[in-house]
Scaffold this active site. Sequence first.
Site, PDB file in Angstrom:
ATOM      1  N   ARG A 185       0.877  -1.116   0.069  1.00 56.75           N
ATOM      2  CA  ARG A 185       0.059  -0.093   0.204  1.00 56.75           C
ATOM      3  C   ARG A 185       0.876   1.288  -0.056  1.00 56.75           C
ATOM      4  O   ARG A 185       0.469   2.241   0.615  1.00 56.75           O
ATOM      5  CB  ARG A 185      -1.085   0.091   1.310  1.00 56.75           C
ATOM      6  CG  ARG A 185      -2.240  -1.153   1.138  1.00 56.75           C
ATOM      7  CD  ARG A 185      -2.837  -0.943   0.086  1.00 56.75           C
ATOM      8  NE  ARG A 185      -3.814  -2.201   0.051  1.00 56.75           N
ATOM      9  CZ  ARG A 185      -3.706  -3.430  -0.567  1.00 56.75           C
ATOM     10  NH1 ARG A 185      -2.446  -3.306  -1.530  1.00 56.75           N
ATOM     11  NH2 ARG A 185      -4.226  -4.230  -0.492  1.00 56.75           N
ATOM     12  N   SER A 235     -11.110  -0.839   3.085  1.00 56.98           N
ATOM     13  CA  SER A 235     -10.432  -1.152   4.260  1.00 56.98           C
ATOM     14  C   SER A 235     -10.039   0.205   5.177  1.00 56.98           C
ATOM     15  O   SER A 235      -9.338   0.989   4.637  1.00 56.98           O
ATOM     16  CB  SER A 235      -9.115  -2.088   4.076  1.00 56.98           C
ATOM     17  OG  SER A 235      -9.663  -3.208   3.372  1.00 56.98           O
ATOM     18  N   GLU A 305      -5.509   2.979   6.727  1.00 59.75           N
ATOM     19  CA  GLU A 305      -5.175   2.901   5.204  1.00 59.75           C
ATOM     20  C   GLU A 305      -5.792   3.980   4.515  1.00 59.75           C
ATOM     21  O   GLU A 305      -5.679   4.700   3.815  1.00 59.75           O
ATOM     22  CB  GLU A 305      -5.777   1.577   4.654  1.00 59.75           C
ATOM     23  CG  GLU A 305      -5.621   1.472   3.244  1.00 59.75           C
ATOM     24  CD  GLU A 305      -5.828  -0.061   2.580  1.00 59.75           C
ATOM     25  OE1 GLU A 305      -5.338  -0.796   3.256  1.00 59.75           O
ATOM     26  OE2 GLU A 305      -6.155  -0.001   1.607  1.00 59.75           O
TER      27      GLU A 305
HETATM   28  C1  LIG Z   1     -15.889  -0.359  -1.484  1.00 60.73           C
HETATM   29  C2  LIG Z   1     -14.461  -0.282  -1.567  1.00 60.73           C
HETATM   30  C3  LIG Z   1     -13.955  -1.094  -1.735  1.00 60.73           C
HETATM   31  C4  LIG Z   1     -12.204  -1.121  -1.817  1.00 60.73           C
HETATM   32  N1  LIG Z   1     -11.218  -2.110  -2.016  1.00 60.73           N
HETATM   33  C5  LIG Z   1     -10.284  -1.896  -2.384  1.00 60.73           C
HETATM   34  C6  LIG Z   1      -9.269  -2.934  -2.141  1.00 60.73           C
HETATM   35  O1  LIG Z   1      -9.511  -4.067  -2.558  1.00 60.73           O
HETATM   36  N2  LIG Z   1      -7.983  -2.673  -2.533  1.00 60.73           N
HETATM   37  C7  LIG Z   1      -7.320  -1.697  -2.305  1.00 60.73           C
HETATM   38  O2  LIG Z   1      -6.182  -1.385  -2.428  1.00 60.73           O
HETATM   39  N3  LIG Z   1      -8.110  -0.293  -2.034  1.00 60.73           N
HETATM   40  C8  LIG Z   1      -9.386  -0.516  -2.201  1.00 60.73           C
HETATM   41  N4  LIG Z   1     -10.414   0.421  -1.640  1.00 60.73           N
HETATM   42  C9  LIG Z   1      -9.568   1.771  -1.661  1.00 60.73           C
HETATM   43  C10 LIG Z   1      -9.721   2.775  -3.001  1.00 60.73           C
HETATM   44  O3  LIG Z   1     -10.623   2.499  -3.868  1.00 60.73           O
HETATM   45  C11 LIG Z   1      -8.281   2.500  -3.471  1.00 60.73           C
HETATM   46  O4  LIG Z   1      -7.372   2.951  -2.549  1.00 60.73           O
HETATM   47  C12 LIG Z   1      -7.955   3.530  -4.706  1.00 60.73           C
HETATM   48  O5  LIG Z   1      -6.760   3.184  -5.171  1.00 60.73           O
HETATM   49  C13 LIG Z   1      -8.053   4.919  -4.386  1.00 60.73           C
HETATM   50  O6  LIG Z   1      -8.088   5.655  -5.722  1.00 60.73           O
HETATM   51  P1  LIG Z   1      -8.780   6.986  -5.974  1.00 60.73           P
HETATM   52  O7  LIG Z   1      -8.719   7.368  -7.114  1.00 60.73           O
HETATM   53  O8  LIG Z   1     -10.186   6.975  -5.350  1.00 60.73           O
HETATM   54  O9  LIG Z   1      -7.919   8.052  -5.119  1.00 60.73           O
HETATM   55  P2  LIG Z   1      -8.423   8.911  -3.975  1.00 60.73           P
HETATM   56  O10 LIG Z   1      -9.017   8.486  -2.864  1.00 60.73           O
HETATM   57  O11 LIG Z   1      -8.875  10.016  -4.407  1.00 60.73           O
HETATM   58  O12 LIG Z   1      -6.807   9.543  -3.126  1.00 60.73           O
HETATM   59  C14 LIG Z   1      -6.050   8.689  -2.624  1.00 60.73           C
HETATM   60  C15 LIG Z   1      -4.731   9.354  -2.586  1.00 60.73           C
HETATM   61  O13 LIG Z   1      -4.214   9.269  -3.860  1.00 60.73           O
HETATM   62  C16 LIG Z   1      -3.863  10.583  -4.081  1.00 60.73           C
HETATM   63  N5  LIG Z   1      -4.162  10.569  -5.685  1.00 60.73           N
HETATM   64  C17 LIG Z   1      -5.202  10.328  -6.406  1.00 60.73           C
HETATM   65  N6  LIG Z   1      -4.927  10.376  -7.616  1.00 60.73           N
HETATM   66  C18 LIG Z   1      -3.689  11.142  -7.861  1.00 60.73           C
HETATM   67  C19 LIG Z   1      -2.913  11.482  -9.098  1.00 60.73           C
HETATM   68  N7  LIG Z   1      -3.538  11.429 -10.196  1.00 60.73           N
HETATM   69  N8  LIG Z   1      -1.834  12.067  -8.710  1.00 60.73           N
HETATM   70  C20 LIG Z   1      -1.339  12.095  -7.576  1.00 60.73           C
HETATM   71  N9  LIG Z   1      -2.055  11.801  -6.272  1.00 60.73           N
HETATM   72  C21 LIG Z   1      -3.175  11.124  -6.477  1.00 60.73           C
HETATM   73  C22 LIG Z   1      -4.644  11.360  -3.451  1.00 60.73           C
HETATM   74  O14 LIG Z   1      -3.876  12.728  -3.188  1.00 60.73           O
HETATM   75  C23 LIG Z   1      -4.831  10.739  -2.039  1.00 60.73           C
HETATM   76  O15 LIG Z   1      -3.740  10.979  -1.110  1.00 60.73           O
HETATM   77  C24 LIG Z   1     -11.736   0.272  -1.612  1.00 60.73           C
HETATM   78  C25 LIG Z   1     -12.618   1.408  -1.527  1.00 60.73           C
HETATM   79  C26 LIG Z   1     -13.983   1.132  -1.340  1.00 60.73           C
HETATM   80  C27 LIG Z   1     -14.909   2.151  -1.162  1.00 60.73           C
END
Ligand SMILES: Cc1cc2nc3c(=O)[nH]c(=O)nc-3n(C[C@H](O)[C@H](O)[C@H](O)COP(=O)(O)OP(=O)(O)OC[C@H]3O[C@@H](n4cnc5c(N)ncnc54)[C@H](O)[C@@H]3O)c2cc1C
Length: 322
Positions: A185, A235, A305
């Site tokens: 992560r 998570s 996380e």
């Molecule tokens: C129902 C559910 C299930 C999930 N299951 C999983 C799973 O199985 N495994 C897992 O790993 N995660 C899981 N997640 C968490 C999440 O979906 C992941 O961590 C995902 O990768 C986050 O992506 P995001 O675009 O939503 O990032 P955001 O939540 O918008 O941002 C997360 C971080 O990334 C940074 N960021 C985002 N985009 C960029 C960019 N383009 N450049 C620089 N920094 C950036 C942001 O600054 C922030 O610090 C789950 C979430 C939910 C709601």
Amino acid sequence: MYGFQEYKSMDLLSDLKRLLPLAGSRLSADEPMAAHTSFRIGGPADIFFEPASDDEIILMASYCQERDIPLTILGNGSNILVADAGIRGVVIAIGEPMAGIIQQDDLVMAGAGTRLATLSSWAANHGLSGLEFASGIPGTLGGAILMNAGAYDHCMAEVMVLTEFLDEKLQVSAVVRQEHQFAYRSSIFERRCLIITRACLQLTPDEPQAIIARIADLNQRRRASQPLELPSAGSAFKRPAGYYASKLISDCGLKGCRIGDAQVSEKHAGFIVNVGKACATDTRRLFKYVRQVVADRTGVTLEPEVRFIGDWQHWEPDGDQG
Ligand SMILES: Cc1cc2nc3c(=O)[nH]c(=O)nc-3n(C[C@H](O)[C@H](O)[C@H](O)COP(=O)(O)OP(=O)(O)OC[C@H]3O[C@@H](n4cnc5c(N)ncnc54)[C@H](O)[C@@H]3O)c2cc1C
């Protein structure tokens, strides 16, 4: 000319509209972040912007740098808890307008705003395996690279070839393979303030029907075990070495534990869910409480996380951030 703390968001908006005349509804002031997070929680961002190109990101980010206006980069908001006070300064949300996929043989280049689910099913339909694990993760490619998203014993590190980004000076740069410094992560992007714009992945040719069947199986397992019917950020805590966070939480009797409308999921103790109109303060208090109870009873310290984003200055009157 504005300096941080001196601006009003509406004044800033009209200034920015001159800078970005084509932005239209992709640029707004006092935007409720609850509408842009999977938790459905969070106060207003002073300015919210969804760029459609690298040039727009550079224009906005350099505007902020010159005026000392704080800048927050987001993807789909699925791994964050935004403060009730919201986010000061400018949020750049890299989403749909920065999505897109092109392919050459087993190499796939995609925009940082591409949803993982879209990329995974696109790959399956084009006979490319390796992203089955990602089909149920509701984030963007950029967010997934930053935290090396993973599930079912696979993670982004396995498929990443190259990531292109804007560095601290807003110059286009890239890392390849090991330079991502992927770990559980985490990646180099967690430790430096870089803006991911696109990436190249290497996948493995396979039968589309076989890939689609594997995706269906994983999604079925996810639906059976996770509280997907309620807003959450996935998570709540990272997996501590040698343990499972959800088992520790469940063994401490915390399933169903609730502060306001924030609750430890009854279906999966590793999730904190919003069962109604949870506010960010109650939700973060629940994170803190769970962490405290688990540490007291088991000696294991859980690390969130989920990322706490925005103006958290006054959330806890005793100043203990937890
Ligand atoms: C129902 C559910 C299930 C999930 N299951 C999983 C799973 O199985 N495994 C897992 O790993 N995660 C899981 N997640 C968490 C999440 O979906 C992941 O961590 C995902 O990768 C986050 O992506 P995001 O675009 O939503 O990032 P955001 O939540 O918008 O941002 C997360 C971080 O990334 C940074 N960021 C985002 N985009 C960029 C960019 N383009 N450049 C620089 N920094 C950036 C942001 O600054 C922030 O610090 C789950 C979430 C939910 C709601």
